[in-house]
Enzyme design. Structure first.
Site, PDB file in Angstrom:
ATOM      1  N   LYS A  43      -9.463   2.230  -1.793  1.00  7.53           N
ATOM      2  CA  LYS A  43      -9.662   1.697  -0.444  1.00  7.53           C
ATOM      3  C   LYS A  43     -10.992   2.138   0.158  1.00  7.53           C
ATOM      4  CE  LYS A  43      -7.073   1.305   3.930  1.00  7.53           C
ATOM      5  NZ  LYS A  43      -5.805   1.737   4.586  1.00  7.53           N
ATOM      6  N   GLU A  66      -6.023   8.764   7.785  1.00  9.80           N
ATOM      7  CA  GLU A  66      -6.554   8.325   6.486  1.00  9.80           C
ATOM      8  C   GLU A  66      -7.947   8.891   6.242  1.00  9.80           C
ATOM      9  OE1 GLU A  66      -4.647   3.899   6.653  1.00  9.80           O
ATOM     10  OE2 GLU A  66      -5.693   4.470   4.833  1.00  9.80           O
ATOM     11  N   GLU A  71       0.863  -1.186   0.000  1.00 14.10           N
ATOM     12  CA  GLU A  71       0.000   0.000   0.000  1.00 14.10           C
ATOM     13  C   GLU A  71       0.900   1.237   0.000  1.00 14.10           C
ATOM     14  OE1 GLU A  71      -1.631   0.688   3.930  1.00 14.10           O
ATOM     15  OE2 GLU A  71      -3.298   1.887   3.147  1.00 14.10           O
ATOM     16  N   ASN A 119       0.324  -0.957   5.287  1.00 13.66           N
ATOM     17  CA  ASN A 119       1.273  -0.229   6.125  1.00 13.66           C
ATOM     18  C   ASN A 119       0.642  -0.254   7.514  1.00 13.66           C
ATOM     19  OD1 ASN A 119       2.799   2.491   4.229  1.00 13.66           O
ATOM     20  ND2 ASN A 119       2.056   0.577   3.438  1.00 13.66           N
ATOM     21  N   CYS A 140      -4.918  -2.909   2.854  1.00 17.01           N
ATOM     22  CA  CYS A 140      -4.633  -2.789   4.278  1.00 17.01           C
ATOM     23  C   CYS A 140      -5.785  -3.097   5.223  1.00 17.01           C
ATOM     24  CB  CYS A 140      -4.043  -1.406   4.557  1.00 17.01           C
ATOM     25  SG  CYS A 140      -3.091  -1.426   6.056  1.00 17.01           S
ATOM     26  N   ASN A 166      -6.923   6.323  -1.676  1.00 17.60           N
ATOM     27  CA  ASN A 166      -5.847   5.378  -1.382  1.00 17.60           C
ATOM     28  C   ASN A 166      -6.095   4.215  -2.344  1.00 17.60           C
ATOM     29  OD1 ASN A 166      -4.062   3.514  -0.349  1.00 17.60           O
ATOM     30  ND2 ASN A 166      -4.530   3.955   1.810  1.00 17.60           N
TER      31      ASN A 166
HETATM   32  N1  ING Z   1      -3.253   0.426   8.726  1.00 16.52           N
HETATM   33  C1  ING Z   1      -3.716  -0.364   9.795  1.00 16.52           C
HETATM   34  C2  ING Z   1      -4.331  -1.676   9.382  1.00 16.52           C
HETATM   35  O1  ING Z   1      -5.521  -1.875   9.317  1.00 16.52           O
HETATM   36  C3  ING Z   1      -4.612  -0.460  11.998  1.00 16.52           C
HETATM   37  C4  ING Z   1      -4.593   0.386  10.752  1.00 16.52           C
HETATM   38  C5  ING Z   1      -3.437  -0.609  12.757  1.00 16.52           C
HETATM   39  C6  ING Z   1      -5.769  -1.109  12.362  1.00 16.52           C
HETATM   40  C7  ING Z   1      -3.464  -1.417  13.906  1.00 16.52           C
HETATM   41  C8  ING Z   1      -5.820  -1.927  13.500  1.00 16.52           C
HETATM   42  C9  ING Z   1      -4.654  -2.074  14.282  1.00 16.52           C
HETATM   43  O2  ING Z   1      -3.523  -2.566   9.179  1.00 16.52           O
HETATM   44  C10 ING Z   1      -3.859   0.815   7.577  1.00 16.52           C
HETATM   45  N2  ING Z   1      -3.148   1.589   6.757  1.00 16.52           N
HETATM   46  O3  ING Z   1      -5.007   0.508   7.319  1.00 16.52           O
END
Ligand code: ING
Length: 309
Positions: A124, A143, A47, A194, A169, A107
């Site tokens: 996304k 985001e 991503e 990411n 993601c 995204n």
């Molecule tokens: N990043 C994360 C993901 O869903 C996140 C956001 C981080 C959600 C940690 C839950 C726990 O992997 C992105 N860019 O969506």
């Protein structure tokens, strides 16, 4: 006769804010060269692969924000990837920030075939994080501020000898993502991510980051009898530790290959695109076993509503 496709998850280590796109593309091209030597027919990049993960910062100057977006694809910096695809006969998935001619921000990911042609685009849908500055956080996750919710749905395209879908993601944590593609007979879902190791609103989840990453993709793969390729941009990026754990998961739900580092690393597997057939004909024969008339709540209700006391 099995349809074998050798696939690479091209995990990227950190991309600094100061790294020009040309330098990142150079790293990606060397991974395509390495993949070519291993007979790879499809390579999956992360991503937002071309820049650092900029939603970690609160910015108000739209020009500074837009500097992280691509106005055209292919662009001058990314055209070498398309040329390498055609030269090597290697398709690719690329995640990037898309700024449309109408000024809309998504995204986005694209699926490019072995001739270097864009055959599919995805924007996304599940945007995590928040829209306003939250200074209490060690780092932001904006985001919801910088991107619009995707407006293309989840498509599935016939290419590379099979049925391919895309996600990005956070989408991988939501079963609906895979099921919409499963209902289009998807055979391989490609997704980049990411993912910070630390989730400020829920620090107790941090220790389970790898487990939740693989659980989400393994569950989606098994319940929809599809391959899932998840590729990370990872390592310590501008002071924020991002999860690696790039994985290639079979329709059986098994992890067949995964990254061992949090740097640039090719994760390669020979994928039989017919491996999901026995599940689609039995356990997950959707036409035979699903009861959509019982599922309305999934579409009609957004948030959970507890039972009356
Ligand atoms: N990043 C994360 C993901 O869903 C996140 C956001 C981080 C959600 C940690 C839950 C726990 O992997 C992105 N860019 O969506």
């Amino acid at each position: 006769m099995s349809r074998i496709l050798t696939v690479a998850a091209a995990q990227l280590g950190p991309v600094a804010r100061s790294h020009p796109r040309s330098q990142v593309v150079g790293r990606m091209l060397s991974m395509m060269e390495q993949a070519r030597g291993n007979g790879v027919g499809l390579i999956v990049f992360p991503e937002l692969a071309l820049t650092t993960f900029f939603p970690r910062w609160y910015m108000e100057d739209q020009a500074a924000i837009d500097a992280f977006f691509e106005r055209e694809m292919p662009s001058n910096e990314t055209r070498p990837l398309f040329e390498a695809a055609a030269r090597f006969g290697m398709g690719f998935y690329l995640g990037y920030a898309e700024l449309t001619p109408e000024g809309r921000h998504f995204n986005t990911s694209i699926l490019v075939d072995r001739s270097g042609r864009i055959v599919g685009k995805y924007r996304k849908i599940h945007l995590p994080g928040h829209a306003e500055h939250e200074p209490w956080r060690a780092f932001q996750h904006l985001e919801k501020r910088y991107f619009e919710v995707g407006n293309l749905g989840w498509g599935v395209w016939r290419t590379l000898g099979g049925n391919f879908g895309m996600a990005i993601c956070n989408d991988r944590r939501w079963p609906e993502t895979y099921r919409v593609m499963g209902l289009q007979d998807v055979e391989m879902v490609l997704l980049g991510y990411n993912t910070p190791w630390h989730n400020p609103p829920a620090p107790d989840h941090d220790r389970l980051s790898e487990f939740h990453n693989q659980l989400s993709m393994q569950g989606g793969a098994y319940a929809n009898a599809t391959w899932v390729v998840g590729t990370a941009k990872c390592g310590e990026e501008e002071g924020c530790k991002l999860l690696g754990n790039s994985s290639i998961i079979a329709p059986t739900g098994e992890v067949v290959a995964r990254a061992l580092t949090e740097d640039d690393e090719l994760v390669i597997a020979r994928c039989d695109l017919d491996l999901g057939l026995s599940y689609k004909k039995s356990t997950f024969n959707f036409a035979r076993h699903r009861q959509p008339d019982q599922y309305q709540m999934i579409v009609e209700r957004t948030g959970a509503e507890p039972p009356a006391a």
